[in-house]
Enzyme design. Structure first.
Site, PDB file in Angstrom:
ATOM      1  N   HIS A  57       6.849  -0.959  -7.051  1.00  0.00           N
ATOM      2  CA  HIS A  57       7.294  -0.336  -5.810  1.00  0.00           C
ATOM      3  C   HIS A  57       7.488  -1.379  -4.720  1.00  0.00           C
ATOM      4  CE1 HIS A  57       2.849  -0.290  -5.555  1.00  0.00           C
ATOM      5  NE2 HIS A  57       3.029  -0.444  -4.252  1.00  0.00           N
ATOM      6  N   ARG A  76      -9.627  -4.517   5.659  1.00  0.00           N
ATOM      7  CA  ARG A  76      -9.313  -3.155   5.268  1.00  0.00           C
ATOM      8  C   ARG A  76     -10.571  -2.289   5.314  1.00  0.00           C
ATOM      9  NH1 ARG A  76      -4.561  -2.661   2.176  1.00  0.00           N
ATOM     10  NH2 ARG A  76      -5.498  -1.362   0.545  1.00  0.00           N
ATOM     11  N   LYS A  80     -10.579   2.608   1.970  1.00  0.00           N
ATOM     12  CA  LYS A  80      -9.301   2.357   1.301  1.00  0.00           C
ATOM     13  C   LYS A  80      -9.494   2.454  -0.209  1.00  0.00           C
ATOM     14  CE  LYS A  80      -5.904   0.869   3.213  1.00  0.00           C
ATOM     15  NZ  LYS A  80      -4.728   1.587   3.778  1.00  0.00           N
ATOM     16  N   CYS A  92      -0.281  -4.437   5.823  1.00  0.00           N
ATOM     17  CA  CYS A  92       0.320  -4.419   4.486  1.00  0.00           C
ATOM     18  C   CYS A  92       0.487  -2.967   4.069  1.00  0.00           C
ATOM     19  CB  CYS A  92      -0.577  -5.099   3.454  1.00  0.00           C
ATOM     20  SG  CYS A  92      -1.649  -6.376   4.103  1.00  0.00           S
ATOM     21  N   GLU A 154       3.922  -4.887  -6.825  1.00  0.00           N
ATOM     22  CA  GLU A 154       4.768  -4.736  -5.657  1.00  0.00           C
ATOM     23  C   GLU A 154       5.852  -5.798  -5.582  1.00  0.00           C
ATOM     24  OE1 GLU A 154       1.815  -2.625  -2.451  1.00  0.00           O
ATOM     25  OE2 GLU A 154       2.001  -4.804  -2.314  1.00  0.00           O
TER      26      GLU A 154
END
Length: 238
Positions: A57, A76, A80, A92, A154
């Site tokens: 993706h 983060r 998460k 991000c 990614e």
């Protein structure tokens, strides 16, 4: 609906993160960044799908510098689903499968998504980060498992921007923030390598640091980022 099913294997997932995992539709691409479909954030981040279906993706990584040319980092949040509590670049995330974020020309769709997520995660209003101020410097393709069940695969757009902004982190997304100069970043890398204080960096941030960031930082300071922009190449760093 998944939220109400206590026996669901992901029933202990944070409610905000669960909503994002099922409601957000990521843009599926092939290895040349051509759009081939869309799927939920949940399905895109299951390692079994990444491995069995080779789901890939589109994503972006924002590197925001202030006028002193310090880079804003975030840690983060603990809730998460992938890579909780790791330190990473400013923001991000993913452009979503919606008209405004599918625009290919000059990576406008990705820049629109970056503006949206800077508000969502860090409380930075759109007027402080105009889309025309993001400089797309390159694209990289990488794969990284998170905890066995989850991971990333990614095609990541690297967006740089120099702006002084007010930051109001969203605790659902961000545990902490700090600005670092180059020397402080190098100290952070050494701590992460040594495992000091349990410090961990996200794999995509580390790839950018090791391959691009320190040489690009000179161009941040000189205002010459366009000289190193290369949006034709897809750097395959898996």
């Amino acid at each position: 609906m998944v939220e109400g099913n206590a026996s669901h294997p992901d029933a202990d997932m944070d409610i905000v993160q669960r909503r994002l995992m099922f409601d957000d539709e990521c843009i599926l691409v092939d290895q040349n960044d051509r759009v081939v479909g869309h799927d939920s954030k949940y399905n895109c981040h299951l390692m079994e799908n990444i491995e069995a279906k080779n789901l890939l993706h589109r994503a972006f990584s924002v590197f925001l510098f202030n006028s002193k040319y310090e880079l804003l980092l975030q840690q983060r949040s603990a809730t998460k689903v992938t890579f909780p509590l790791v330190w990473t670049n400013t923001c991000c995330s993913h452009p979503l499968y919606r008209e405004s974020e599918l625009i290919e020309e000059n990576a406008l769709g990705v820049r629109n998504a970056a503006q949206r997520k800077l508000l969502d995660e860090l409380g930075i209003p759109a007027k402080d980060v105009p889309v025309d101020q993001f400089v797309p410097l390159g694209r990289m393709l990488y794969k990284a498992p998170s905890d066995g069940k989850w991971g990333e695969h990614e095609l990541d757009y690297l967006l740089f921007i120099v702006r002084d902004v007010n930051v109001t982190p969203n605790p659902d997304e961000v545990a902490d923030v700090k600005y670092v100069n180059r020397d402080q970043l190098k100290e952070l890398l050494m701590k992460a390598d040594a495992g000091d204080e349990g410090l961990k960096l996200s794999p995509w941030f580390r790839l950018v640091v090791d391959n691009f960031l320190l040489k690009w930082w000179d161009h941040v300071e000189k205002g010459t980022l366009e000289k190193v922009a290369d949006m034709k190449t897809i750097h395959r760093l898996t």
